[in-house]
Scaffold this motif. Structure first.
Motif, PDB file in Angstrom:
ATOM      1  N   GLU A  16      34.659  51.167  33.558  1.00 14.87           N
ATOM      2  CA  GLU A  16      34.482  50.550  32.253  1.00 14.87           C
ATOM      3  C   GLU A  16      35.668  49.627  31.941  1.00 14.87           C
ATOM      4  OE1 GLU A  16      31.857  50.707  30.441  1.00 14.87           O
ATOM      5  OE2 GLU A  16      30.803  52.102  31.767  1.00 14.87           O
ATOM      6  N   TRP A  17      36.845  50.103  32.275  1.00 16.63           N
ATOM      7  CA  TRP A  17      38.020  49.282  32.008  1.00 16.63           C
ATOM      8  C   TRP A  17      38.018  48.024  32.868  1.00 16.63           C
ATOM      9  CZ3 TRP A  17      42.170  47.744  35.053  1.00 16.63           C
ATOM     10  CH2 TRP A  17      43.265  47.173  34.381  1.00 16.63           C
ATOM     11  N   VAL A  18      37.601  48.197  34.136  1.00  9.37           N
ATOM     12  CA  VAL A  18      37.583  47.046  35.042  1.00  9.37           C
ATOM     13  C   VAL A  18      36.582  46.004  34.555  1.00  9.37           C
ATOM     14  CG1 VAL A  18      37.061  46.319  37.402  1.00  9.37           C
ATOM     15  CG2 VAL A  18      38.389  48.387  36.995  1.00  9.37           C
ATOM     16  N   ARG A  19      35.386  46.438  34.115  1.00  5.16           N
ATOM     17  CA  ARG A  19      34.379  45.474  33.673  1.00  5.16           C
ATOM     18  C   ARG A  19      34.860  44.670  32.464  1.00  5.16           C
ATOM     19  NH1 ARG A  19      30.802  49.900  33.749  1.00  5.16           N
ATOM     20  NH2 ARG A  19      29.698  50.128  35.736  1.00  5.16           N
ATOM     21  N   ALA A  20      35.653  45.327  31.613  1.00  3.49           N
ATOM     22  CA  ALA A  20      36.086  44.661  30.391  1.00  3.49           C
ATOM     23  C   ALA A  20      37.187  43.621  30.623  1.00  3.49           C
ATOM     24  CB  ALA A  20      36.568  45.718  29.389  1.00  3.49           C
ATOM     25  N   ARG A  21      37.757  43.581  31.774  1.00  7.82           N
ATOM     26  CA  ARG A  21      38.840  42.612  32.067  1.00  7.82           C
ATOM     27  C   ARG A  21      38.266  41.248  32.365  1.00  7.82           C
ATOM     28  NH1 ARG A  21      43.330  44.416  30.297  1.00  7.82           N
ATOM     29  NH2 ARG A  21      44.584  43.347  31.897  1.00  7.82           N
ATOM     30  N   THR A  22      38.828  40.195  31.751  1.00  8.90           N
ATOM     31  CA  THR A  22      38.408  38.818  32.067  1.00  8.90           C
ATOM     32  C   THR A  22      39.300  38.260  33.175  1.00  8.90           C
ATOM     33  OG1 THR A  22      39.879  37.862  30.432  1.00  8.90           O
ATOM     34  CG2 THR A  22      37.684  38.497  29.684  1.00  8.90           C
ATOM     35  N   GLN A  23      38.858  37.233  33.731  1.00  7.59           N
ATOM     36  CA  GLN A  23      39.645  36.635  34.817  1.00  7.59           C
ATOM     37  C   GLN A  23      40.989  36.150  34.306  1.00  7.59           C
ATOM     38  OE1 GLN A  23      38.682  36.671  38.044  1.00  7.59           O
ATOM     39  NE2 GLN A  23      40.779  36.014  38.490  1.00  7.59           N
ATOM     40  N   ALA A  24      41.037  35.666  33.076  1.00 10.04           N
ATOM     41  CA  ALA A  24      42.308  35.180  32.531  1.00 10.04           C
ATOM     42  C   ALA A  24      43.286  36.325  32.372  1.00 10.04           C
ATOM     43  CB  ALA A  24      42.064  34.486  31.203  1.00 10.04           C
ATOM     44  N   GLU A  25      42.774  37.493  31.955  1.00 13.30           N
ATOM     45  CA  GLU A  25      43.660  38.638  31.813  1.00 13.30           C
ATOM     46  C   GLU A  25      44.166  39.097  33.168  1.00 13.30           C
ATOM     47  OE1 GLU A  25      41.751  40.691  27.801  1.00 13.30           O
ATOM     48  OE2 GLU A  25      41.039  41.277  29.777  1.00 13.30           O
ATOM     49  N   ILE A  26      43.279  39.057  34.134  1.00 15.30           N
ATOM     50  CA  ILE A  26      43.708  39.462  35.483  1.00 15.30           C
ATOM     51  C   ILE A  26      44.802  38.520  35.983  1.00 15.30           C
ATOM     52  CG2 ILE A  26      42.936  39.732  37.871  1.00 15.30           C
ATOM     53  CD1 ILE A  26      40.212  40.580  36.739  1.00 15.30           C
ATOM     54  N   ASP A  27      44.611  37.181  35.782  1.00 15.06           N
ATOM     55  CA  ASP A  27      45.611  36.214  36.252  1.00 15.06           C
ATOM     56  C   ASP A  27      46.920  36.412  35.523  1.00 15.06           C
ATOM     57  OD1 ASP A  27      43.136  33.556  36.618  1.00 15.06           O
ATOM     58  OD2 ASP A  27      43.715  35.223  37.947  1.00 15.06           O
ATOM     59  N   SER A  28      46.825  36.731  34.207  1.00 14.89           N
ATOM     60  CA  SER A  28      48.050  36.927  33.436  1.00 14.89           C
ATOM     61  C   SER A  28      48.792  38.159  33.926  1.00 14.89           C
ATOM     62  CB  SER A  28      47.709  37.061  31.954  1.00 14.89           C
ATOM     63  OG  SER A  28      48.861  37.372  31.215  1.00 14.89           O
ATOM     64  N   GLU A  29      48.042  39.164  34.291  1.00 18.79           N
ATOM     65  CA  GLU A  29      48.681  40.381  34.768  1.00 18.79           C
ATOM     66  C   GLU A  29      49.318  40.157  36.141  1.00 18.79           C
ATOM     67  OE1 GLU A  29      46.205  43.723  34.404  1.00 18.79           O
ATOM     68  OE2 GLU A  29      47.535  45.079  35.510  1.00 18.79           O
ATOM     69  N   LEU A  30      48.644  39.397  36.978  1.00 11.29           N
ATOM     70  CA  LEU A  30      49.212  39.102  38.301  1.00 11.29           C
ATOM     71  C   LEU A  30      50.504  38.298  38.169  1.00 11.29           C
ATOM     72  CD1 LEU A  30      45.959  38.237  40.314  1.00 11.29           C
ATOM     73  CD2 LEU A  30      47.374  40.307  40.444  1.00 11.29           C
ATOM     74  N   ALA A  31      50.543  37.396  37.183  1.00 14.45           N
ATOM     75  CA  ALA A  31      51.756  36.614  36.984  1.00 14.45           C
ATOM     76  C   ALA A  31      52.881  37.498  36.502  1.00 14.45           C
ATOM     77  CB  ALA A  31      51.498  35.491  35.994  1.00 14.45           C
ATOM     78  N   ALA A  32      52.557  38.535  35.731  1.00 22.13           N
ATOM     79  CA  ALA A  32      53.591  39.450  35.247  1.00 22.13           C
ATOM     80  C   ALA A  32      54.181  40.263  36.380  1.00 22.13           C
ATOM     81  CB  ALA A  32      53.006  40.366  34.186  1.00 22.13           C
ATOM     82  N   TRP A  33      53.366  40.515  37.359  1.00 18.84           N
ATOM     83  CA  TRP A  33      53.860  41.268  38.516  1.00 18.84           C
ATOM     84  C   TRP A  33      54.937  40.469  39.265  1.00 18.84           C
ATOM     85  CZ3 TRP A  33      53.600  46.082  40.031  1.00 18.84           C
ATOM     86  CH2 TRP A  33      52.638  46.944  39.511  1.00 18.84           C
ATOM     87  N   ALA A  34      54.893  39.161  39.189  1.00 16.62           N
ATOM     88  CA  ALA A  34      55.873  38.335  39.926  1.00 16.62           C
ATOM     89  C   ALA A  34      57.261  38.510  39.359  1.00 16.62           C
ATOM     90  CB  ALA A  34      55.471  36.869  39.880  1.00 16.62           C
ATOM     91  N   ASP A  35      57.344  38.720  38.033  1.00 20.28           N
ATOM     92  CA  ASP A  35      58.650  38.845  37.406  1.00 20.28           C
ATOM     93  C   ASP A  35      59.103  40.300  37.284  1.00 20.28           C
ATOM     94  OD1 ASP A  35      57.740  36.225  35.084  1.00 20.28           O
ATOM     95  OD2 ASP A  35      58.680  36.094  37.090  1.00 20.28           O
ATOM     96  N   ALA A  36      58.256  41.280  37.625  1.00 23.34           N
ATOM     97  CA  ALA A  36      58.611  42.706  37.451  1.00 23.34           C
ATOM     98  C   ALA A  36      59.582  43.113  38.530  1.00 23.34           C
ATOM     99  CB  ALA A  36      57.372  43.563  37.532  1.00 23.34           C
TER     100      ALA A  36
END
Length: 334
Positions: A16-36
């Motif tokens: 359910e959580w995965v379905r609710a994620r938009t591509q923009a949110e996924i991209d934003s989260e991936l970008a956050a991983w770069a700075d973590a």
């Protein structure tokens, strides 16, 4: 503020959580991983190339959506005609339900066999015809026998529990009474004969007290020490005694009522043949027989002592007397 790169940890397996994620949110989260900052705690063995490699170039895998509902089950086999493999066109149901049979074959019910009439009527008819034949032939004895066939026999009834037992000497009898006699009377005080309003002579003998006629009487011209005696056959029993306490006579000539002119008796004592005594109070003005039950005794001599009387109702000297119109002595009946 960049998105928290650890916010999705532990939820990657939640469809359910995965379905609710938009591509923009996924991209934003991936970008956050770069700075973590990378975890370099104890036991971490990372090579420099792995550290400098940077964030993954491919997006995080997304769980596949939940499997679709299985196709509905085909229950059309329930609607096939007997002996046929071809099903009738019916709506496919999601689940079976109670099915009424397509048709109900009529059941034929045979009517009950006619009931044969009872033969009692024939027997009654035969009995009636037989009785008529007996009467026509003068068969009186046969008629009596026929009537006795249905006669109801009953046992003789036992005496009722409340029926009085036989009279017991010395005890008061509560059953029915019957007159006894012959009874004779005698007294030492008797007034000579006088005349009525028509000039006819009237006797006042003691026997007048036991003749059963209230118009005749025994008379004594004194008010104290007055007694009269009666004798009853010894083979009879005495159960009650009584008297008319005055002169219950109406003169046929002038209609004078003699009861109120003389003294009336108010109290007497009966002495029975066995020596027992019974006191009796009487009612002034009652011109009927006033009796009393006494203990049963065998016949013999009975004495009546007069102890209380009223004043005479008339001022005439000839009315100052004690008079008894009648005496009754009865025995037990039964």
């Amino acid at each position: 503020m960049p998105a928290d790169p650890y916010a999705s940890q532990g939820r990657e397996t939640d469809p359910e959580w995965v379905r609710a994620r938009t591509q923009a949110e996924i991209d934003s989260e991936l970008a956050a991983w770069a700075d973590a900052p990378m975890w370099t705690g104890a036991g971490a063995e990372l090579d420099a190339p792995d550290i400098d490699a940077g964030p993954p170039t491919e997006p995080m895998p997304v769980a596949s959506p939940a499997e679709a509902d299985p196709p509905p089950i085909d229950y059309s086999w329930l609607y096939r005609e007997p002996g046929s493999s071809q099903a009738r066109p019916v709506h496919v149901l999601d689940r079976p339900r109670d099915i009424e049979p397509a048709s109900i074959e009529p059941v034929s019910i045979e009517p009950p066999a006619p009931v044969r009439p009872h033969r009692r009527g024939h027997a009654v008819l035969a009995s009636v015809l037989g009785l008529a034949l007996c009467l026509s032939l003068g068969g009186g004895a046969a008629m009596v026998a026929f009537g006795n066939l249905g006669a109801r026999h009953t046992a003789p009834s036992a005496p009722a529990d409340d029926a009085p037992a036989g009279p017991v000497p010395g005890q008061v009898w509560e059953g029915n009474l019957t007159p006894i006699g012959p009874v004779t009377a005698e007294a030492d005080c008797v007034v000579p004969a006088a005349k009525d309003a028509a000039g006819k002579p009237v006797a006042y003998d003691a026997a007048n007290a036991v003749d059963g006629d209230p118009a005749t009487a025994w008379r004594c011209d004194r008010s104290s020490d007055v007694a009269i005696s009666f004798t009853v056959p010894e083979d009879q029993q005495i159960a009650s005694v009584g008297l008319i306490n005055g002169y219950a006579k109406v003169d046929q000539t002038d209609g004078s009522k003699r009861y109120g002119e003389y003294r009336r008796i108010l109290r007497v004592t009966w002495t029975l043949p066995d020596g027992s005594t019974v006191d009796q109070d009487l009612v002034d003005g009652d011109q009927t027989m006033q009796d009393v039950r006494v203990p049963v005794s065998q016949g013999g001599r009975i004495t009546l002592n007069i102890s209380r009387v009223t004043n005479p109702g008339s001022a005439s000297a000839t009315r100052d007397a004690v008079v008894i119109s009648d005496v009754a002595i009865n025995g037990p009946q039964g």
